[in-house]
Write a protein that holds these residues in place. Sequence first.
Motif, PDB file in Angstrom:
ATOM      1  N   TYR A 220       0.702  -1.216   0.370  1.00  0.00           N
ATOM      2  CA  TYR A 220      -0.363  -0.078  -0.043  1.00  0.00           C
ATOM      3  C   TYR A 220       0.996   1.533  -0.192  1.00  0.00           C
TER       4      TYR A 220
ATOM      5  N   THR B 228       1.718   6.619  -7.296  1.00  0.00           N
ATOM      6  CA  THR B 228       0.463   8.337  -7.000  1.00  0.00           C
ATOM      7  C   THR B 228       0.247   9.308  -6.559  1.00  0.00           C
TER       8      THR B 228
ATOM      9  N   ARG C 287      -7.463   7.999  -3.111  1.00  0.00           N
ATOM     10  CA  ARG C 287      -8.070   8.083  -4.145  1.00  0.00           C
ATOM     11  C   ARG C 287      -7.610   6.696  -5.129  1.00  0.00           C
ATOM     12  N   LYS C 288      -6.622   6.954  -5.867  1.00  0.00           N
ATOM     13  CA  LYS C 288      -6.031   6.270  -6.777  1.00  0.00           C
ATOM     14  C   LYS C 288      -5.754   5.582  -6.229  1.00  0.00           C
TER      15      LYS C 288
ATOM     16  N   ALA D 137      -6.104   4.144  -3.992  1.00  0.00           N
ATOM     17  CA  ALA D 137      -7.051   2.289  -2.883  1.00  0.00           C
ATOM     18  C   ALA D 137      -7.839   1.773  -4.415  1.00  0.00           C
ATOM     19  N   GLU D 138      -8.286   2.956  -4.784  1.00  0.00           N
ATOM     20  CA  GLU D 138      -8.203   2.271  -6.304  1.00  0.00           C
ATOM     21  C   GLU D 138      -7.536   0.833  -6.571  1.00  0.00           C
ATOM     22  N   MET D 139      -6.035   2.063  -6.858  1.00  0.00           N
ATOM     23  CA  MET D 139      -5.466   0.498  -7.638  1.00  0.00           C
ATOM     24  C   MET D 139      -4.880  -0.595  -6.587  1.00  0.00           C
TER      25      MET D 139
ATOM     26  N   ARG E  45      -7.197  -2.161  -4.538  1.00  0.00           N
ATOM     27  CA  ARG E  45      -8.842  -2.445  -4.596  1.00  0.00           C
ATOM     28  C   ARG E  45      -9.014  -2.378  -3.098  1.00  0.00           C
TER      29      ARG E  45
ATOM     30  N   SER F 169     -10.932   0.357   0.485  1.00  0.00           N
ATOM     31  CA  SER F 169     -11.735   1.416   0.231  1.00  0.00           C
ATOM     32  C   SER F 169     -10.713   2.501   0.414  1.00  0.00           C
ATOM     33  N   GLN F 170     -10.967   3.596   0.593  1.00  0.00           N
ATOM     34  CA  GLN F 170      -9.791   5.270   0.735  1.00  0.00           C
ATOM     35  C   GLN F 170      -9.630   4.775   2.558  1.00  0.00           C
TER      36      GLN F 170
ATOM     37  N   LYS G 230      -1.118   2.203 -17.935  1.00  0.00           N
ATOM     38  CA  LYS G 230      -1.488   1.293 -16.674  1.00  0.00           C
ATOM     39  C   LYS G 230      -0.592  -0.051 -16.266  1.00  0.00           C
TER      40      LYS G 230
ATOM     41  N   ASP H 192       1.722  -1.242 -13.554  1.00  0.00           N
ATOM     42  CA  ASP H 192       0.505  -2.422 -12.918  1.00  0.00           C
ATOM     43  C   ASP H 192       2.266  -3.231 -12.740  1.00  0.00           C
TER      44      ASP H 192
END
Length: 309
Positions: free
Chosen positions: A9, A16, A20-21, A23-25, A27, A29-30, A132, A136
């Motif tokens: 994390y 990033t 928010r970005k 947390a999305e990557m 997978r 929650s923020q 992207k 990854d």
Amino acid sequence: MFSVRQMRYFDILANTLHFRKAAEMARISQPALSAQIAEMELLLGATLFERTRRTVVLTEMGRRLLPRIRGILDEIRSLEELAGQRRGTLRGRLRLGIIPTIAPYLLPLLIPDLREAYPELAIELREAVTSKLVEDLRLGDLDAIIAALPIEGEGTVAKPLFRDRFLIATSNNDIDVLTSPMTQEDVALERLLLLEEGHCLRDQALAVCSNVKQRQLVNYGATSMATLLQMVSHGMGLTLIPEIAVRTEAGRNNVRIVAFADPEPSREIGLIWRKQSERREDFEALAITIVDCSRRLMISADELDDLAA
């Protein structure tokens, strides 16, 4: 100290600098991401990120910690890959990324071939634009990617697979008759339709048609080759189509396919993986299968004459 999950994390957020970005990557929650970072800071007794309403910045401690954490994560990935290699070639999980202008055409051949040749392979696919996928791959969320070369960035190995020619697709009912083979100067560039920003095929099309002014191009923000060719078939313009897509798209759209004169523009498709990966044998085997599939997607001269008629 820190858990592997927390270090991952931290790595994502450091890359990033956006909760928010990140947390999305990751997978999650923020709030869950924020809680994990806060726990790391509590354990360390120091702040890792400076937070304001608009910005997230690594602190001095965060900058010092980042290369060490990334080194640990690289070693963990290498150990996981080494353990997988003991099972044999292309067995277990393989996370493969692929760009959208290749995926719909290559995968219908590639997946059945891999299942037949390597029944113990569990392949996980992710389709996304090149930037992207590269990110990854660097973060260890993918094992390898299939994309157009060259790929920017250090720490990767790129194996060329096949040359993918560019051709022009125009409506069968188009009033502008294009002769084959054609030069780049013959193209009605002011009617050229492009994919939206972020797709490497857009950049490649601009490179092929470098003598056209940006303002002349028609940009509908299309996100797929299929959408562009629907527009073309209805006489809204013309577009570049990679050879790998011709068999699929020409059969379901009202289009003519016209070749360029020599030297034909093209892109080189490659397989990319991390330099420190222990799975080179797997990737070499995968590359052989991909090349075999690509040969079945290439268009012969006689077929191209029929498509241009």
